[in-house]
Scaffold this active site. Structure first.
Site, PDB file in Angstrom:
ATOM      1  N   HIS A 167      37.732  38.324  40.603  1.00  0.00           N
ATOM      2  CA  HIS A 167      36.514  37.484  40.269  1.00  0.00           C
ATOM      3  C   HIS A 167      36.876  36.032  40.857  1.00  0.00           C
ATOM      4  O   HIS A 167      37.828  35.545  40.960  1.00  0.00           O
ATOM      5  CB  HIS A 167      36.395  37.294  38.825  1.00  0.00           C
ATOM      6  CG  HIS A 167      37.435  37.263  37.829  1.00  0.00           C
ATOM      7  ND1 HIS A 167      38.290  38.541  37.723  1.00  0.00           N
ATOM      8  CD2 HIS A 167      38.061  36.461  37.191  1.00  0.00           C
ATOM      9  CE1 HIS A 167      39.355  38.006  36.801  1.00  0.00           C
ATOM     10  NE2 HIS A 167      39.108  36.988  36.564  1.00  0.00           N
ATOM     11  N   CYS A 172      41.490  33.321  29.148  1.00  0.00           N
ATOM     12  CA  CYS A 172      42.209  33.568  30.372  1.00  0.00           C
ATOM     13  C   CYS A 172      41.712  32.121  31.033  1.00  0.00           C
ATOM     14  O   CYS A 172      40.651  31.733  30.879  1.00  0.00           O
ATOM     15  CB  CYS A 172      41.716  34.595  30.959  1.00  0.00           C
ATOM     16  SG  CYS A 172      40.175  34.930  31.581  1.00  0.00           S
TER      17      CYS A 172
END
Length: 764
Positions: free
Chosen positions: A67, A170
């Site tokens: 991502h 995260c």
């Protein structure tokens, strides 16, 4: 926006025959640019690999979710690839992947797409969804598998009555944050437990835990790969503190461990600030990261200041002030205006370095004391150490304030880069110390503690510390300067020139470099050799020192730039891209452009540069090339001259010999150093001693050419070219395999040596 709306037929691929993670990234990047989803393939790939370097996006169960959050993304979307054969993705469960979801966003188009992306993380944790995706043959099948009807969320109605609570986070806040949440909720429900998990993701804090939730919980799990916010809510509570990988794959075991009281730690957060709660001595050990943190913020001041100073010298030369000596660059009013701007910017180098070294360790609390440490080191506030010509403190109002406190023989002086580096670390250490000392401040005084008490005490303590250590550091630098000036007095300028060239390349903008540069400045002002009757022409020729300093200082960035072009396989694609700026920095005499490369590879870069710097110094000394300007790079080349052809003053012949020789010397020495560096790195890569920390772009370049040939309908001998390119690709793949084997073997040797050293220590 629903999850299915982020998928499209143009960027969804089924049974793609790709052989590696790199091929998948290359394939998707090219197609995303082709379909106008991204602006630049190179920028997009760089962002993908940067995220991969922070931790694997292979989330397990054969799924990869790379991502990207980057401005090169034109619109949020998810590219999908179902692979014909599984490829290694360094997954969290060590299994290869066959389903890849490339998530992309630029962060500017609202939060609705983040909601959809978070939903994806939850969907992909379900076995039935995975099965549907692996049997999908079209984009419609993918969208049907990821519709909201597939997701059933159970909620506990009564607040504050949860058996299991937790927080997940995260670095990017997109994928692992929500996967860890989903899996912890799943594990808890399988055990018949009620659960509430707070997420600290890209959308901010969601499902926030209340104090009632925390006080009534039976199990508390913190699963994070970055600092958590608001930890003071949990002060005094026993928790399992782990990462998102553990939560995703071993969440059930974590719950059981908590019930047994195993692996628990007590939360002792000093405030609601993640920066303060994350103070840890481990951050001090990341020396490379801390130095790069300071250097990267310092470089803009050096680059901009150096270029603008060069403009000042150029204006003064054009105005006929080339023989102004130490005042050159400040005579013409316009030149003086540029010189003032350049000097202000350049003078901020050292304070900024100290400030951001401290910032990289302890966050914003370190900025102020770190900058003050740098100010002490750079002696910008020289009024504190003001002395007259006889070395006596000037006691006049604000002048000589600190000089009055110490004996004449302990006069403070500038410690430069070395002082800023040491000072930045000490500032961070003091902030940590004061923060821990005030850990148990009453809640009502915590705001005043962070805004008033810690800053005031940090300022006083770092000032006292730097006041003391600047004395020995200053003597070290002063001793080096004195020794070189004595050599100049003995008519050994050629030897001094070699030494200056060598010193300029030792640390490329660090303390040794600055000592050599300072000596050049003294020479320009006629203050290095002060005796006009010195042996030989030492007085008149002392600006040879400045010529050696500047020309050698131009070498490190030019060397790196040349090496990345001559030896592309020996550098990462990111390195080669970063090195492009070094052409300009080298031309403008900004040695600091090579520092990021030296930090990553100190031995090879520094030694290669020192060899070239000494060569430059020797040639400059032999040809007696002089320079009347203290900075400017190529802008002041017209001020170079050779005393061999001078007859009392600069003339056309002396300038031609000086400037022409300088061009050849700099380019030739830079080429030799680039060859040393490139050959050295190539040899160590081949024998496993050097491992590139990212792709070098060679495979990507070949793949790009293959794709270009395939799509070009005008090529006559297409098959022949494709055969040749595929052969190159196979050869390079074999080369990479061989390198990996050698690198493992070399690491095994190092580990064995380490074990032997530890065994010897134990026997003693």
């Amino acid at each position: 926006m629903e999850l299915k709306d982020l998928f499209s037929k143009q960027i969804s691929f089924f049974n793609a025959d790709l052989k590696s993670k790199d091929e998948v990234i290359e394939f998707l990047s090219n197609n995303l640019e082709k379909e106008k989803y991204i602006k630049s393939t190179d920028d997009f790939k760089a962002a993908v690999y940067k995220r991969e370097s922070e931790g694997s996006t292979g989330v397990g169960d054969g799924i990869g979710i790379p991502h990207v959050l980057n401005p090169t993304v034109q619109k949020s979307a998810i590219a999908f690839v179902k692979l014909k054969n599984k490829v290694d993705w360094q997954s969290l469960d060590d299994q290869p992947v066959d389903l890849v979801f490339m998530i992309m966003t630029n962060g500017k188009d609202g939060n609705e797409h983040l909601t959809a992306l978070a939903d994806l993380s939850g969907f992909l944790m379900k076995a039935e969804v995975q099965k549907k995706l692996r049997s999908a043959k079209s984009i419609k099948d993918v969208q049907n598998a990821l519709t909201k009807e597939e997701q059933k969320v159970e909620k506990v109605e009564k607040s504050g009555s949860y058996d299991v609570i937790g927080i997940t986070a995260c670095p990017t806040g997109i994928a692992h944050t929500y996967m860890a949440q989903e899996k912890l909720e799943e594990y808890a429900k399988q055990k018949g437990l009620t659960v509430k998990i707070e997420t600290q993701g890209r959308r901010g804090i969601e499902n926030k835990l209340t104090q009632e939730d925390i006080d009534n919980a039976k199990v508390i799990i913190l699963a994070h790969d970055k600092a958590l916010e608001g930890l003071s809510r949990l002060n005094g509570k026993k928790v399992i503190d782990t990462n998102t990988k553990e939560a995703i794959f071993k969440g059930d075991q974590l719950i059981e461990k908590y019930k047994k009281g195993e692996g628990l730690t007590e939360v002792k957060a000093s405030s609601d600030s993640s920066e303060v709660s994350e103070f840890t001595m481990r951050k001090f050990l990341d020396i490379k990261g801390n130095l790069l943190g300071g250097i990267s913020r310092m470089l803009p001041f050096v680059v901009a200041g150096g270029i603008i100073l060069g403009i000042a010298f150029l204006i003064d030369f054009a105005a006929g002030n080339g023989n102004a000596g130490g005042e050159f660059g400040t005579i013409n009013p316009a030149a003086g205006w540029f010189a003032a701007i350049g000097k202000i910017s350049m003078s901020m180098m050292v304070p900024i370095l100290g400030a951001f070294i401290a910032f990289s360790i302890v966050g914003s609390q370190g900025l102020m004391p770190g900058m003050v440490a740098g100010l002490f080191s750079s002696n910008i506030l020289g009024f504190g150490y003001a002395y007259d010509g006889d070395g006596n403190p000037i006691m006049n109002g604000w002048s000589g304030l600190w000089a009055r406190l110490i004996p004449k023989n302990l006069q403070g002086s500038e410690s430069g880069f070395i002082g800023a580096i040491i000072g930045g670390y000490l500032a961070a250490l003091l902030v940590v110390g004061w923060s821990k000392a005030m850990l148990k401040f009453p809640k009502g005084l915590q705001g005043a503690r962070d805004i008033v008490f810690i800053p005031v005490l940090s300022l006083l303590s770092i000032s006292l510390t730097m006041f003391v250590i600047n004395i020995p550091l200053g003597f070290i630098m002063g001793g080096i300067s004195l020794g070189i000036s004595e050599l100049a007095q003995l008519n050994l300028l050629w030897l001094v020139s070699i030494l200056i060239g060598f010193m300029m390349c030792v640390d490329m903008g660090g303390p040794i470099n600055k000592i050599a540069y300072s000596l050049g400045n003294l020479a320009v002002g006629g203050k290095l050799v002060t005796d006009i009757n010195a042996a030989g022409n030492a007085f008149n020729d002392q600006t040879i020192i400045m010529a050696s300093a500047m020309l050698a200082g131009m070498l490190p960035p030019l060397m790196v730039a040349m090496s990345t072009i001559i030896f592309p396989r020996a550098w990462t694609a990111k390195d080669r891209d970063a090195a492009k700026a070094n052409w300009l920095m080298g031309a403008c005499f900004v040695s600091e452009g090579a520092i990021p490369f030296m930090v990553k590879d100190p031995k090879r870069v520094a030694v290669s540069a020192m060899a070239g710097g000494a060569l430059i110094g020797g040639l400059v000394g032999a040809l007696k090339i002089k320079l009347l300007a203290s900075h400017g790079g190529v802008f002041v080349f017209p001020l170079l001259s050779s005393s061999y052809l001078e007859n009392g003053s600069m003339n056309g012949g002396s300038i031609a010999l000086g400037a022409g020789s300088a061009v050849l010397i700099v380019l030739g020495a830079s080429f030799i150093s680039a060859m040393i560096l490139g050959l050295w790195r190539t040899a160590d890569i081949k024998n496993g001693k050097l491992t590139l920390d990212a792709t070098n772009g060679v495979k990507e370049s070949i793949l790009e050419k293959i794709e270009s040939v395939k799509n070009n309908t005008k090529i006559n001998n297409k098959e022949e070219k494709l055969t040749l390119l595929n052969k190159k690709l196979d050869n390079y793949s074999a080369f990479e395999t061989e390198l990996a084997t050698k690198q493992k073997a070399y690491q095994a040797i190092l580990e064995e040596k380490h074990k032997q050293r530890e065994a010897r220590k134990a026997n003693k």
